[in-house]
Scaffold this motif. Structure first.
Motif: not given
Length: 185
Positions: A104-111, A145-154, A163-167
């Motif tokens: 998720v961090i390296l592929i999805v959030l990078l894209v 910021l997206l990576g931080y949000h991903y690990f901070a959200v429950a 993230y899919t909607v944003l992309g």
């Protein structure tokens, strides 16, 4: 020259206000700090040009925070200052969970961060080199910021949906920019 001195002062003010917001844990001081930071960014850009000004506006607070960090460091007593290493765990569930986070961090959030930084930078009224420089600066910031949000959200599935909607919105915007549409002769 006075604009450079003024921008240095406002950069220092934004750093001090950020420190005060951290000490007092009040959000109002944080907003004042961000407002001062935006003002210093604007004045730096006016004084030295937007390329050099953005570098100074971003780097000076990042360098200036280190004396404040060093002033507030604490040394723990002897048994607590050397944490024991965690044992390696090869439980299948944990390995799969960590591999999923990795993808998720390296592929999805990078894209997603690439698409959104391209959409933002191409929407700005600048030359192509300015848009490229803005995209280069925005990409790691948005990705972080997206990576931080991903690990901070429950709820990770809700975050992936966001993230899919944003992309998708960024990709749809990029498809309708005239520079990316086919040129008809």
């Amino acid at each position: 020259m006075t604009n450079i001195i003024l921008s240095c002062g406002i950069s220092a003010l934004s750093l001090v206000l950020l420190y005060v917001s951290w000490q007092k844990q009040h959000r109002v001081w944080l907003w004042f700090s961000l407002l001062a930071f935006a003002g210093s960014f604007f004045i730096w850009s006016r004084a030295t040009g937007w390329e050099t000004g953005s570098v100074f506006a971003l780097c000076l607070p990042a360098i200036g925070v280190w004396p404040l960090i060093l002033a507030n460091r604490q040394t723990l007593p002897s048994p607590k200052n050397q944490p024991a290493p965690k044992p390696l765990s090869f439980v299948r569930r944990e390995v799969l969970q960590h591999a999923g986070h990795y993808l998720v961090i390296l592929i999805v959030l990078l894209v997603v961060s690439l698409l959104s930084s391209l959409a933002v930078s191409l929407a700005l009224p600048m030359t192509e080199t300015g848009q490229l420089a803005t995209c280069i600066v925005l990409l790691p910031v948005i990705w972080g910021l997206l990576g931080y949000h991903y690990f901070a959200v429950a709820s990770k599935p809700k975050a992936l949906g966001l993230y899919t909607v944003l992309g998708a919105l960024s990709a749809a915007y990029l498809l309708f920019i005239p520079a990316f549409q086919a040129v008809s002769v």
